[in-house]
Design a protein around this motif. Structure first.
Motif, PDB file in Angstrom:
ATOM      1  N   SER B 244       0.837  -1.194   0.000  1.00 51.95           N
ATOM      2  CA  SER B 244       0.000   0.000   0.000  1.00 51.95           C
ATOM      3  C   SER B 244       0.871   1.243   0.000  1.00 51.95           C
ATOM      4  O   SER B 244       1.820   1.341   0.775  1.00 51.95           O
ATOM      5  CB  SER B 244      -0.892  -0.033   1.241  1.00 51.95           C
ATOM      6  OG  SER B 244      -1.684   1.110   1.314  1.00 51.95           O
ATOM      7  N   PRO B 245       0.599   2.203  -0.855  1.00 53.56           N
ATOM      8  CA  PRO B 245       1.460   3.392  -0.921  1.00 53.56           C
ATOM      9  C   PRO B 245       1.434   4.157   0.396  1.00 53.56           C
ATOM     10  O   PRO B 245       0.399   4.306   1.024  1.00 53.56           O
ATOM     11  CB  PRO B 245       0.843   4.216  -2.052  1.00 53.56           C
ATOM     12  CG  PRO B 245       0.023   3.271  -2.833  1.00 53.56           C
ATOM     13  CD  PRO B 245      -0.445   2.233  -1.892  1.00 53.56           C
ATOM     14  N   ASP B 246       2.567   4.647   0.779  1.00 56.05           N
ATOM     15  CA  ASP B 246       2.702   5.339   2.049  1.00 56.05           C
ATOM     16  C   ASP B 246       2.229   6.785   1.899  1.00 56.05           C
ATOM     17  O   ASP B 246       2.688   7.495   1.001  1.00 56.05           O
ATOM     18  CB  ASP B 246       4.169   5.294   2.479  1.00 56.05           C
ATOM     19  CG  ASP B 246       4.387   5.971   3.806  1.00 56.05           C
ATOM     20  OD1 ASP B 246       5.329   6.751   3.916  1.00 56.05           O
ATOM     21  OD2 ASP B 246       3.581   5.702   4.718  1.00 56.05           O
ATOM     22  N   PRO B 247       1.353   7.251   2.764  1.00 55.38           N
ATOM     23  CA  PRO B 247       0.841   8.630   2.609  1.00 55.38           C
ATOM     24  C   PRO B 247       1.946   9.680   2.639  1.00 55.38           C
ATOM     25  O   PRO B 247       1.873  10.679   1.930  1.00 55.38           O
ATOM     26  CB  PRO B 247      -0.108   8.790   3.805  1.00 55.38           C
ATOM     27  CG  PRO B 247      -0.490   7.414   4.182  1.00 55.38           C
ATOM     28  CD  PRO B 247       0.661   6.539   3.843  1.00 55.38           C
ATOM     29  N   LEU B 248       2.969   9.433   3.455  1.00 58.44           N
ATOM     30  CA  LEU B 248       4.056  10.405   3.530  1.00 58.44           C
ATOM     31  C   LEU B 248       4.757  10.538   2.195  1.00 58.44           C
ATOM     32  O   LEU B 248       5.066  11.642   1.732  1.00 58.44           O
ATOM     33  CB  LEU B 248       5.061   9.941   4.595  1.00 58.44           C
ATOM     34  CG  LEU B 248       5.977  11.037   5.112  1.00 58.44           C
ATOM     35  CD1 LEU B 248       5.211  11.915   6.071  1.00 58.44           C
ATOM     36  CD2 LEU B 248       7.198  10.449   5.786  1.00 58.44           C
ATOM     37  N   LEU B 249       5.015   9.399   1.550  1.00 62.71           N
ATOM     38  CA  LEU B 249       5.693   9.452   0.269  1.00 62.71           C
ATOM     39  C   LEU B 249       4.790  10.043  -0.801  1.00 62.71           C
ATOM     40  O   LEU B 249       5.260  10.712  -1.724  1.00 62.71           O
ATOM     41  CB  LEU B 249       6.169   8.056  -0.119  1.00 62.71           C
ATOM     42  CG  LEU B 249       7.226   7.493   0.826  1.00 62.71           C
ATOM     43  CD1 LEU B 249       7.619   6.098   0.396  1.00 62.71           C
ATOM     44  CD2 LEU B 249       8.448   8.385   0.853  1.00 62.71           C
ATOM     45  N   LEU B 250       3.484   9.784  -0.688  1.00 65.43           N
ATOM     46  CA  LEU B 250       2.567  10.412  -1.631  1.00 65.43           C
ATOM     47  C   LEU B 250       2.603  11.927  -1.457  1.00 65.43           C
ATOM     48  O   LEU B 250       2.576  12.677  -2.435  1.00 65.43           O
ATOM     49  CB  LEU B 250       1.140   9.896  -1.407  1.00 65.43           C
ATOM     50  CG  LEU B 250       0.917   8.430  -1.773  1.00 65.43           C
ATOM     51  CD1 LEU B 250      -0.483   8.012  -1.406  1.00 65.43           C
ATOM     52  CD2 LEU B 250       1.146   8.215  -3.245  1.00 65.43           C
ATOM     53  N   GLY B 251       2.703  12.370  -0.198  1.00 65.23           N
ATOM     54  CA  GLY B 251       2.847  13.803   0.047  1.00 65.23           C
ATOM     55  C   GLY B 251       4.120  14.341  -0.564  1.00 65.23           C
ATOM     56  O   GLY B 251       4.160  15.460  -1.091  1.00 65.23           O
ATOM     57  N   ALA B 252       5.194  13.530  -0.501  1.00 66.66           N
ATOM     58  CA  ALA B 252       6.456  13.966  -1.093  1.00 66.66           C
ATOM     59  C   ALA B 252       6.309  14.153  -2.592  1.00 66.66           C
ATOM     60  O   ALA B 252       6.824  15.112  -3.181  1.00 66.66           O
ATOM     61  CB  ALA B 252       7.553  12.942  -0.786  1.00 66.66           C
ATOM     62  N   ILE B 253       5.590  13.228  -3.243  1.00 65.22           N
ATOM     63  CA  ILE B 253       5.380  13.373  -4.685  1.00 65.22           C
ATOM     64  C   ILE B 253       4.531  14.603  -4.966  1.00 65.22           C
ATOM     65  O   ILE B 253       4.763  15.333  -5.939  1.00 65.22           O
ATOM     66  CB  ILE B 253       4.731  12.098  -5.261  1.00 65.22           C
ATOM     67  CG1 ILE B 253       5.692  10.928  -5.121  1.00 65.22           C
ATOM     68  CG2 ILE B 253       4.366  12.299  -6.710  1.00 65.22           C
ATOM     69  CD1 ILE B 253       5.164   9.644  -5.692  1.00 65.22           C
ATOM     70  N   ALA B 254       3.539  14.851  -4.113  1.00 62.61           N
ATOM     71  CA  ALA B 254       2.718  16.047  -4.301  1.00 62.61           C
ATOM     72  C   ALA B 254       3.572  17.307  -4.197  1.00 62.61           C
ATOM     73  O   ALA B 254       3.369  18.274  -4.935  1.00 62.61           O
ATOM     74  CB  ALA B 254       1.592  16.068  -3.270  1.00 62.61           C
TER      75      ALA B 254
END
Lengths: 290, 268
Positions: B244-254
């Motif tokens: 499952s994608p990590d929310p923190l890393l998704l924030g980093a991509i954002a």
């Protein structure tokens, strides 16, 4: 302008090299006809401990090649995965095929022995570990992602494994001892652990180490991986880092779909944003221009 | 329509952005993150692209990225492999493709000759050579268009695979001729001789700083995750198990997509 073309050619060549280089992995130590250097290999499974005294064919070999030599000399069966850079199966134990984490939470823990019974959790993969004369490698099949939770090999020195007689017993089985602790959460792996590992020399109550220890002058110069060093940045090649990273993290089972949902939302937002901007570009081009 | 009071994002900020994004994509082979990076690259490109021939180069790099994925997967089939190795090669190819697509965005949002102006004195010539190399792509595309049009006017067939060989020689010829003309004109204008002047310097705006900061934080999040192995960044391939994608890393991509939210790069 010629320089520009050369620059462009270099860029393209590097890109192509980057594409094809990982497909041509290889670890080729120099093979000298030396009978001198030897190293120890300890393989621990639930069935027992096997020790191998391996004659090295070079001054230093990689951990993977040590296993291959043990196969050639003593008949240790093995199977590598992840493009031949990680240890999946030893002595018939472990997953066949290319994914060394197929039997997670069980996997092959990689240890380096200090020669007098202590063991250090390996901080680099077997492909980049250098094994020289008098070194000791240990592989333990079990659960536990950290050196604190994964079993260590029994307390064996290099002299326990390589007896003075020329033909050591390849499958001596000292009493097996494992204290299985509960499996821990995700990440470090059998053949590569970019995460910093701590020194843990587990003391084995049943096996007693031999009293004398031959000081090997070559050992001081051998670069044993230190636990505090994070060698991931200086790993041998880009491809090794790729594979090491790939082996590092076994699949995490379950977990809420929140992450997937967030990823979907982000993806849709990005794509929608791009399409909106594209349309505004087209509209502004159609309207009164700058 | 164009807001000339607000300076565009500084080219060095773009260099920082593309370096950070490349570092991020190098640290993972998770297809979810990588595909999000592809989407980010496209988003930033659409928002910040400079109108003109350079914008076309994004499509070329995108195509190159797709070709890389296909090639990398196909290359591994030459060795005795199973499906898991093919999947592994696919993910690696996806990572390389991400780098290409990010570079395509960088190429389309910056003016390479503007970058040359910023290069330190001793790097001026290599920077110039690089800028010229980068501008080859859109110029080649324009050449192809012109040659095709000329062939069509002469009644030659321009469709299908068989017309390709007839395209190569004229395009190459035009390219070499243009290169010679460019070199002559630059020489005639005294390029590379005498002291350089600082004319119309690029200003560092808040937007540029924000881009650099966000990109740095995003890359740092990924690198930290890679070093500490907090969250799996490399999915297993036998069978393919996506975590499952990590929310923190998704924030980093954002954060890396932040330049796409800034006002457009049409101020040139």
């Amino acid at each position: 302008m010629r320089r520009g073309l050369v620059a462009a050619a270099l860029i393209i060549g590097t890109a192509l090299g980057g594409v094809s280089a990982p497909a041509v992995l290889g670890d080729a130590p120099a093979c000298a006809a030396a009978t001198g250097p030897h190293a120890g290999l300890v393989v621990v499974t639930s069935g027992g401990t096997s020790t191998f005294c391996v004659v090295l064919d070079a001054t230093e070999v990689s951990g993977l090649h040590l296993i291959e030599l043990a196969h050639d000399q003593d008949g240790l069966s093995y199977s590598f995965g992840f493009g031949g850079q990680a240890v999946c199966q030893l002595d018939g134990v472990g997953p066949s095929g290319g994914d060394c984490f197929a039997d997670y939470p069980d996997f092959w823990g990689y240890w380096h022995g200090d020669g007098s019974g202590g063991w250090t959790w390996a901080s680099t993969g077997a492909g980049s570990a250098r094994i020289g004369d008098g070194d000791l490698d240990g592989w333990v099949w079990g659960t536990g992602d950290t050196p604190a939770t994964h079993d260590a090999p029994p307390t064996l020195g290099i002299d326990d494994v390589c007896t003075p007689s020329p033909s050591p017993d390849p499958s001596s089985k000292p009493p097996a001892s494992h204290h299985r602790s509960g499996g821990g959460p995700a990440p470090t792996s059998s053949s590569a652990a970019p995460s910093p590992s701590s020194v843990s020399s587990t003391t084995d109550p049943t096996a007693s180490p031999s009293a004398h220890r031959d000081p090997h002058p070559s050992r001081s110069t051998h670069p044993t991986p230190t636990p505090s060093g994070s060698r991931s940045a200086s790993a041998s090649s880009q491809s090794m880092v790729l594979v090491a990273g790939a082996v590092t993290t076994p699949p995490s089972s379950g977990g809420p779909p929140v992450g997937l949902l967030l990823a979907g939302v982000l993806g849709v937002a990005l794509v929608a944003g791009a399409l909106l901007r594209r349309r505004s570009h087209a509209a502004s081009n159609a309207g009164p221009g700058p | 329509m164009t807001d000339r009071a607000r300076p565009p994002i500084h080219p060095v900020a773009w260099i920082a952005w593309v370096s950070a994004a490349s570092l991020t994509s190098l640290s993972t082979t998770d297809p979810v993150y990588l595909l999000l990076l592809w989407a980010t690259a496209w988003f930033v490109y659409q928002a910040q692209r400079i109108p003109g021939p350079m914008a076309r180069s994004f499509r070329m790099f995108f195509a190159a990225g797709v070709i890389t994925v296909v090639l990398r997967t196909a290359l591994v089939l030459f060795t005795p492999v199973g499906s898991r190795d093919v999947l592994f090669a696919l993910l690696e190819g996806l990572r390389l493709g991400t780098l290409l697509v990010l570079f395509g965005t960088f190429n389309a949002v910056t003016d390479p000759f503007g970058l040359v102006r910023l290069a330190p004195k001793h790097f001026h010539e290599p920077a110039l050579a690089t800028a010229l190399a980068l501008s080859i792509t859109p110029r080649t595309v324009a050449s192809v268009g012109k040659v095709r049009e000329a062939q069509r006017l002469r009644g030659l067939s321009t469709g299908g695979l068989r017309s390709l060989p007839a395209l190569v020689v004229p395009v190459l010829e035009r390219g070499i001729e243009e290169a010679g003309t460019l070199a002559e004109s630059m020489d005639a204008r005294g390029h590379g001789r005498g002291p350089r002047t600082r004319y119309r310097p690029e200003r560092w705006s808040t937007a540029s700083l924000a881009v650099v900061g966000a990109a740095a934080v995003g890359a740092a999040a990924f690198v930290a995750t890679a070093v500490t192995a907090r969250v799996p960044l490399h999915p297993a391939t036998d069978p393919l198990a996506l975590s499952s994608p990590d929310p923190l890393l998704l924030g980093a991509i954002a954060l890396l997509a932040l330049p796409g939210l800034m006002p457009g790069g049409a101020d040139r």
